[in-house]
Design a protein around this motif. Structure first.
Motif, PDB file in Angstrom:
ATOM      1  N   ASP A   1      22.101 -62.981 -41.125  1.00 53.73           N
ATOM      2  CA  ASP A   1      20.752 -62.715 -41.640  1.00 53.73           C
ATOM      3  C   ASP A   1      19.759 -62.542 -40.506  1.00 53.73           C
ATOM      4  O   ASP A   1      18.925 -61.630 -40.517  1.00 53.73           O
ATOM      5  CB  ASP A   1      20.311 -63.855 -42.562  1.00 53.73           C
ATOM      6  CG  ASP A   1      21.151 -63.913 -43.835  1.00 53.73           C
ATOM      7  OD1 ASP A   1      21.663 -62.852 -44.242  1.00 53.73           O
ATOM      8  OD2 ASP A   1      21.294 -65.012 -44.411  1.00 53.73           O
ATOM      9  N   ALA A   2      19.838 -63.454 -39.517  1.00 53.24           N
ATOM     10  CA  ALA A   2      18.929 -63.349 -38.371  1.00 53.24           C
ATOM     11  C   ALA A   2      19.206 -62.073 -37.579  1.00 53.24           C
ATOM     12  O   ALA A   2      18.285 -61.427 -37.078  1.00 53.24           O
ATOM     13  CB  ALA A   2      19.088 -64.573 -37.472  1.00 53.24           C
TER      14      ALA A   2
ATOM     15  N   ASP B   1      24.214 -65.668 -36.618  1.00 50.87           N
ATOM     16  CA  ASP B   1      23.731 -65.675 -37.994  1.00 50.87           C
ATOM     17  C   ASP B   1      23.526 -64.231 -38.472  1.00 50.87           C
ATOM     18  O   ASP B   1      22.669 -63.509 -37.943  1.00 50.87           O
ATOM     19  CB  ASP B   1      22.410 -66.450 -38.068  1.00 50.87           C
ATOM     20  CG  ASP B   1      21.885 -66.557 -39.498  1.00 50.87           C
ATOM     21  OD1 ASP B   1      22.472 -65.924 -40.399  1.00 50.87           O
ATOM     22  OD2 ASP B   1      20.886 -67.272 -39.704  1.00 50.87           O
TER      23      ASP B   1
ATOM     24  N   ALA C   1      20.260 -59.249 -38.765  1.00 49.41           N
ATOM     25  CA  ALA C   1      19.746 -58.104 -39.513  1.00 49.41           C
ATOM     26  C   ALA C   1      18.229 -57.973 -39.370  1.00 49.41           C
ATOM     27  O   ALA C   1      17.685 -56.861 -39.379  1.00 49.41           O
ATOM     28  CB  ALA C   1      20.126 -58.236 -40.981  1.00 49.41           C
ATOM     29  N   ARG C   2      17.541 -59.108 -39.247  1.00 51.94           N
ATOM     30  CA  ARG C   2      16.078 -59.094 -39.146  1.00 51.94           C
ATOM     31  C   ARG C   2      15.595 -58.772 -37.737  1.00 51.94           C
ATOM     32  O   ARG C   2      14.456 -58.351 -37.559  1.00 51.94           O
ATOM     33  CB  ARG C   2      15.502 -60.450 -39.574  1.00 51.94           C
ATOM     34  CG  ARG C   2      15.669 -60.761 -41.058  1.00 51.94           C
ATOM     35  CD  ARG C   2      14.808 -61.950 -41.447  1.00 51.94           C
ATOM     36  NE  ARG C   2      15.125 -63.129 -40.646  1.00 51.94           N
ATOM     37  CZ  ARG C   2      16.009 -64.050 -40.998  1.00 51.94           C
ATOM     38  NH1 ARG C   2      16.711 -63.916 -42.119  1.00 51.94           N
ATOM     39  NH2 ARG C   2      16.237 -65.103 -40.226  1.00 51.94           N
TER      40      ARG C   2
END
Length: 349
Positions: free
Chosen positions: A270-271, A268, A273-274
């Protein structure tokens, strides 16, 4: 299959040192490579214990010790209460029938001059009591079918099979004597990702069908989580942390485990990047000259003077004792804490 609590293997203080020698006419020992240096754990009936760590941490040496392909320098390996490190001859041969191994390379572990039927049937030549001579051919055909291969291919040679099929042949050979324990040394690392999933699913089905206990050695954390009931994280010859799959992957307390998990690819975006990535500085120290105290301290962002002076015991951290929470599992760190906990980001001193 979930374990029922009965210990099949009990490993206590297992040590394997390889001597380093010097000289031509007179050889003298000047040191030792500490491949395995005080490892202890239990393997319960029906359980899969995953062993993970970086290359060179001693995982494969541990696997060879468990099946007695290597003799330990010190320590005990108890199978059903009997210390197999002290056995030899017929007694050791009888125990080896119950502890088999699946090797990493599915090609070099098979004799290219033997047919598949001869390879899988060879354990019956060593242990003739396991199968009458007249029924061995049929048993080999049944094993081929169990691992998902065509029984009609019994007369083919290893080079006529794909990598995944060759690993299935190795698994069939390991099953021939109906063992209780199988040590799988990186059994899927040489295979394509799609084939890895097939082989891992096969191992899970065989575990349920034959009531097997696995020691599953790998460096792929996602594969280990899929198949393991418990996970043991190894670093430079010692265990750093041991717990259930949920405890290790969701509530790691040892800095090394946290660094390993931060390097696992996340699909993922987004995950990904976080997520905070933990970058370890430097290389793994030499097992011939490991650091004093905690062996991870030379790469650890939490290292303090105590880490150099005292070897951290593999116990439940004091701050988590009696809590009953998922972080209450054994960890060999003086400053064990979950990621993001107060004090977890201290600079090394």
């Amino acid at each position: 299959m979930r374990p029922d609590g009965e210990a099949v293997l009990e490993v206590r203080g297992l040590v394997k040192h390889y001597p380093l020698t010097q000289g031509v006419l007179v050889r003298r020992q000047v040191g030792a490579v500490r491949a395995v240096d005080g490892v202890s754990f239990d393997l319960r009936r029906g359980e899969t214990l995953g062993v993970v760590g970086e290359s060179g941490c001693g995982k494969s040496t541990l696997g060879r010790l468990l099946v007695n392909l290597e003799r330990p320098t010190a320590g005990e390996i108890r199978y059903r209460g009997e210390d197999i490190t002290r056995l030899s001859g017929r007694a050791l041969k009888a125990v080896r029938r119950n502890i088999q191994m699946v090797f990493q390379d599915p090609y070099t572990s098979l004799n290219p001059r033997m047919t598949v039927g001869d390879i899988i049937g060879e354990p019956y030549e060593i242990h003739p009591e396991a199968a009458p001579k007249g029924s061995r051919r049929q048993k080999v055909r049944e094993l081929l079918e169990v691992v998902g291969l065509n029984p009609e291919h019994i007369n083919r040679y290893p080079h006529q099979f794909s990598g995944g099929q060759r690993q299935r042949i190795g698994i069939a050979r390991g099953l021939a004597l109906r063992p209780e324990v199988i040590v799988a040394d990186e059994p899927v690392s040489a295979l394509d990702v799609s084939v890895q999933a097939q082989v891992v699913n096969l191992l899970e089905r065989l575990q349920a069908a034959f009531d097997l206990s696995y020691v599953f050695i790998a460096h792929d954390l996602s594969v280990v989580r899929h198949i393991s009931d418990r996970v043991a994280v190894m670093y430079l010859g010692r265990l750093a942390e041991v717990g259930t799959d949920a405890q290790i992957y969701e509530h790691p307390t040892h800095p090394y485990t946290q660094a390993l998990l931060s390097a696992v690819p996340v699909p993922d975006p987004d995950a990904r990047a976080r997520r905070e990535r933990i970058l370890l500085l430097g290389d793994i120290p030499s097992p011939a000259n490991p650091p004093s105290g905690c062996r991870f301290r030379t790469r650890c962002w939490k290292a303090q003077r105590k880490c150099a002076e005292e070897v951290p015991p593999l116990v439940v951290p004091e701050r988590f004792r009696g809590t009953g929470g998922p972080a209450a599992h054994v960890s060999a760190c003086h400053f064990a804490a979950e990621p993001g906990a107060p004090g977890d980001g201290e600079d090394a001193t």
